[in-house]
Enzyme design. Structure first.
Site, mmCIF file in Angstrom:
data_model
loop_
_atom_site.group_PDB
_atom_site.id
_atom_site.type_symbol
_atom_site.label_atom_id
_atom_site.label_comp_id
_atom_site.label_asym_id
_atom_site.label_seq_id
_atom_site.Cartn_x
_atom_site.Cartn_y
_atom_site.Cartn_z
ATOM 1 N N GLY A 1 -8.322 -11.985 16.965
ATOM 2 C CA GLY A 1 -9.629 -11.517 16.537
ATOM 3 C C GLY A 1 -10.044 -12.072 15.192
ATOM 4 N N CYS B 1 3.401 14.968 -6.232
ATOM 5 C CA CYS B 1 2.338 15.797 -6.787
ATOM 6 C C CYS B 1 1.717 15.075 -7.972
ATOM 7 C CB CYS B 1 2.877 17.172 -7.196
ATOM 8 S SG CYS B 1 3.738 17.189 -8.792
ATOM 9 N N ASN C 1 -3.015 -14.117 14.237
ATOM 10 C CA ASN C 1 -3.738 -12.862 14.432
ATOM 11 C C ASN C 1 -4.670 -12.988 15.623
ATOM 12 O OD1 ASN C 1 -4.456 -10.124 13.171
ATOM 13 N ND2 ASN C 1 -6.476 -11.050 13.419
ATOM 14 N N HIS D 1 0.811 -1.216 0.000
ATOM 15 C CA HIS D 1 0.000 0.000 0.000
ATOM 16 C C HIS D 1 0.846 1.269 0.000
ATOM 17 C CE1 HIS D 1 -3.374 -2.611 1.929
ATOM 18 N NE2 HIS D 1 -3.315 -2.747 0.613
#
Length: 352
Positions: A297, A164, A295, A156
């Site tokens: 949850g 710009c 992980n 990401h």
């Protein structure tokens, strides 16, 4: 086109059964046996950076930890109209205040444990959804920056560079200086927060929560390189993927290739709510690769057959996993030994 924030489907949350209890010692043995054959690709998420003081998006129940989280979407940020400029004022003020805690964050034991696995080639490729650069920091001084980029893919993007709309790139610290110069009142506010040890509630992308603020007073400096080309341009964004923005083809292709070239896939600290990461898991399953998920949850992968899940914090087990996998090398190799003794543990306070 309607764009929404990726999340764990409600049906998955409703159907998630209680996690099987496993002791840390048993988890260490199981994860170590999974990693021991080597050639493991690893995908990490926000959960690995929590011990560094960077808040995760979701908690143990799979829900957003910040109930007021309202991200700006890509098309809003790059809109060339006055409405778009207003979105940029809101984004850059919040990001201006939230960037420094992310920039100053230090790797924690999970980052260093994974760095040791990369250094010893147990994990040749690591794909991270995080934009904080902490995996890079854990390998700094051990590998060159070029070597780090070869072995770590930032799916990401990164919060540490700004570009710009015409492609001019600047490092984030320089851009922070431009924001400070254009907004002395907000610079003073930020310095006041730092003097008292306070900071706003910060999301993993550096965005903060602000109440009752007039964003129209915040000045977004124009790109100086564009001004040299007789062009006025305030459309600037960090080099990270916003909601509604597509991942570059070369990044997507490399992520698929990393999965294809590995023998097994290890997922750490991620709910896989974003499809860019979830599709890598699906690709691994289609290729019949063994998959292990670490992980705390619910995750988007929970209903899928072929995914083995261990529900424990990565910081509780990964150092011992590395020692088990590497055996005597964990103490004989001074680089590995130093990595396994490094890392901060400073989780964020609930009241920040």
């Amino acid at each position: 086109m309607r764009i929404s924030v990726p999340t764990i489907p409600a049906a998955v949350l409703a159907s998630t059964s209680p996690a099987k209890t496993i002791t840390p010692a048993a988890a260490v043995e199981r994860i170590a046996s999974f990693l021991a054959p080597g050639n493991v690709a690893t995908v990490t998420g926000a959960g690995v950076s929590v011990d560094s003081g960077i808040r995760a998006y979701r908690g143990s129940k799979g829900r957003y930890l910040n109930p007021n989280y309202k991200p700006i979407f890509y098309q809003e940020l790059v809109d060339s109209t006055e409405k778009g400029f207003a979105f940029r004022q809101r984004y850059w003020l919040r990001s201006y205040l939230g960037y420094k805690p992310v920039r100053n964050a230090l790797p924690n034991p999970t980052h260093y444990a994974l760095a040791a696995l990369q250094y010893t080639n147990v994990v040749p490729r690591l794909i991270t959804q995080n934009v904080d650069g902490l995996h890079h920091k854990a390998l700094a001084g051990v590998w060159t920056e070029a070597n780090i980029r070869e072995h770590i893919l930032e799916l990401h993007g990164t919060l540490h560079k700004v570009h710009c709309s015409h492609g001019h790139v600047v490092d984030r610290d320089t851009f922070q200086g431009r924001l400070s110069a254009a907004n002395p009142q907000w610079k003073a506010y930020l310095e006041g927060l730092e003097a008292t040890g306070q900071r706003p509630r910060t999301n993993p992308d550096g965005d903060v929560v602000l109440e009752d603020v007039d964003y129209s007073t915040f000045k977004v400096p124009e790109c100086p390189e564009c001004l040299l080309e007789d062009r006025r341009n305030s459309i600037l964004k960090p080099e990270l993927i916003f909601f509604g923005e597509s991942i570059r083809k070369e990044v997507r292709d490399r992520s698929y290739l990393d999965v294809e070239n590995c023998s097994r896939l290890f997922l750490v600290g991620t709910t896989l709510a974003t499809y860019s990461a979830f599709r890598l898991l699906k690709h691994a399953l289609e290729l019949k690769k063994p998959v292990l998920l670490l992980n705390v949850g619910p995750t988007r992968a929970d209903p899928l057959p072929g995914v083995e899940k261990i529900e424990l914090p990565s910081g509780a087990v990964l150092r011992d996993v590395v020692r088990t996998v590497l055996g005597s090398r964990a103490v004989q190799d001074t680089v590995v030994e130093r990595m396994l003794q490094s890392g901060v543990v400073r989780p964020p306070n609930d009241d920040e």
